[in-house]
Design an enzyme around this catalytic site. Structure first.
Site, PDB file in Angstrom:
ATOM      1  N   HIS A   1       0.820  -1.214   0.000  1.00  0.00           N
ATOM      2  CA  HIS A   1       0.000   0.000   0.000  1.00  0.00           C
ATOM      3  C   HIS A   1       0.848   1.256   0.000  1.00  0.00           C
ATOM      4  O   HIS A   1       2.036   1.219   0.314  1.00  0.00           O
ATOM      5  CB  HIS A   1      -0.883   0.003   1.242  1.00  0.00           C
ATOM      6  CG  HIS A   1      -0.084  -0.034   2.517  1.00  0.00           C
ATOM      7  ND1 HIS A   1       0.435  -1.206   3.011  1.00  0.00           N
ATOM      8  CD2 HIS A   1       0.325   0.946   3.360  1.00  0.00           C
ATOM      9  CE1 HIS A   1       1.130  -0.951   4.110  1.00  0.00           C
ATOM     10  NE2 HIS A   1       1.079   0.349   4.348  1.00  0.00           N
TER      11      HIS A   1
ATOM     12  N   HIS B   1       5.202   6.715  -0.922  1.00  0.00           N
ATOM     13  CA  HIS B   1       6.018   5.526  -1.190  1.00  0.00           C
ATOM     14  C   HIS B   1       5.228   4.254  -0.925  1.00  0.00           C
ATOM     15  O   HIS B   1       4.204   4.279  -0.246  1.00  0.00           O
ATOM     16  CB  HIS B   1       7.270   5.542  -0.299  1.00  0.00           C
ATOM     17  CG  HIS B   1       6.954   5.336   1.157  1.00  0.00           C
ATOM     18  ND1 HIS B   1       6.479   6.351   1.971  1.00  0.00           N
ATOM     19  CD2 HIS B   1       7.010   4.234   1.948  1.00  0.00           C
ATOM     20  CE1 HIS B   1       6.275   5.883   3.185  1.00  0.00           C
ATOM     21  NE2 HIS B   1       6.580   4.599   3.206  1.00  0.00           N
TER      22      HIS B   1
END
Lengths: 171, 171
Positions: free
Chosen positions: A34, A115
């Site tokens: 995720h 990120h």
């Protein structure tokens, strides 16, 4: 209860991330790959509905965004984390900022660096070795993201999705 | 891609289920504790949007339902599975039936028995031992369920939520 907000990218990108996470991410089995939009935070049961309403409004106001992964990077020496670096863009930053406003306000512990984690809490030698190899590999991936999820954490540390929110959806 | 439809009950019930799943469910790390509404099925990427629209309509037409867990049970000898038995009721059955109609139509391999798995693929001795103990324990839990989730499976076997659907939500 502890909540968090995240984007699950396409299956393709999740499968790539998992090929690394399996070996290098101690939270591999706790949550699928995720992009975190909002770090874990505590709220009381009684505050949930108001917060969810606020997130629904935010989702409607924000637009789908381009998720562009263009290299591997590391947070070392702050943390021994490896990740896929995601380009910043207006829509993504606007969404992230709105999720930190109003009833959702909370001091961030560190600036937002979009990120997708592929390794964390690695020992230095392994981090250094893997990151050395990843720097030689190229990754170039683009996709549109039209949704994000509110999750809560179970006692065993794993995360369950409470609700997904469609971006720009004024239906 | 492989999809499935499930209900994630309250954190409280998930934590209870996980206290058993940790030891007895080989799929413990693949998905949080859940009640399956529709067994895994394959659809092509191109069919996804139509299916999601159909599920959204179904969610709007159906109502929140009572999830009542009242005992531990087993599918033995069909499968070496232990589960929390969930009462049938009109709203739950209507939802499950509608998720098997129209574009979602598919022959069920077995009748719908609402349950939350706490152990599977156990060897006979362990199943027999644990089930013997569980029969002496009582469980009595009721909660309202107002949502369910469409999930897809990653290459490693884990499941990611694609979208949550609110029941009876005509917003």
């Amino acid at each position: 209860m502890k909540y968090g907000i995240a984007v699950f990218p396409s299956k393709k990108l999740q499968d790539i991330a998992n090929s690394y996470r399996k070996r290098y991410d101690i939270k591999y089995s706790m949550i699928p790959p995720h992009l975190t939009l909002k770090d874990p935070f505590d709220i009381n049961e009684g505050e949930l509905e108001e917060m969810v309403e606020e997130i629904r409004n935010t989702a409607k106001e924000c637009q789908p965004f381009k998720l562009h992964v263009y290299k591997y990077s590391s947070f070392y020496p702050v943390t021994n984390t490896l990740y896929m670096k995601v380009s910043e863009n207006k829509e993504l930053l606007e969404l992230q900022e709105k999720l930190d406003q109003g009833p959702l306000q909370k001091k961030r512990e560190h600036p937002f660096i979009p990120h997708i984690t592929i390794g964390q809490e690695m020992n230095y030698d392994e981090l250094s070795d893997v990151f050395g190899r990843l720097k030689l590999e190229s990754i170039e991936h683009e996709e549109m993201v039209d949704r994000f999820s509110l999750l809560y954490q179970l006692d065993n540390g794993a995360w369950t999705v409470h609700e997904t929110f469609l971006l720009g959806n004024d239906a």
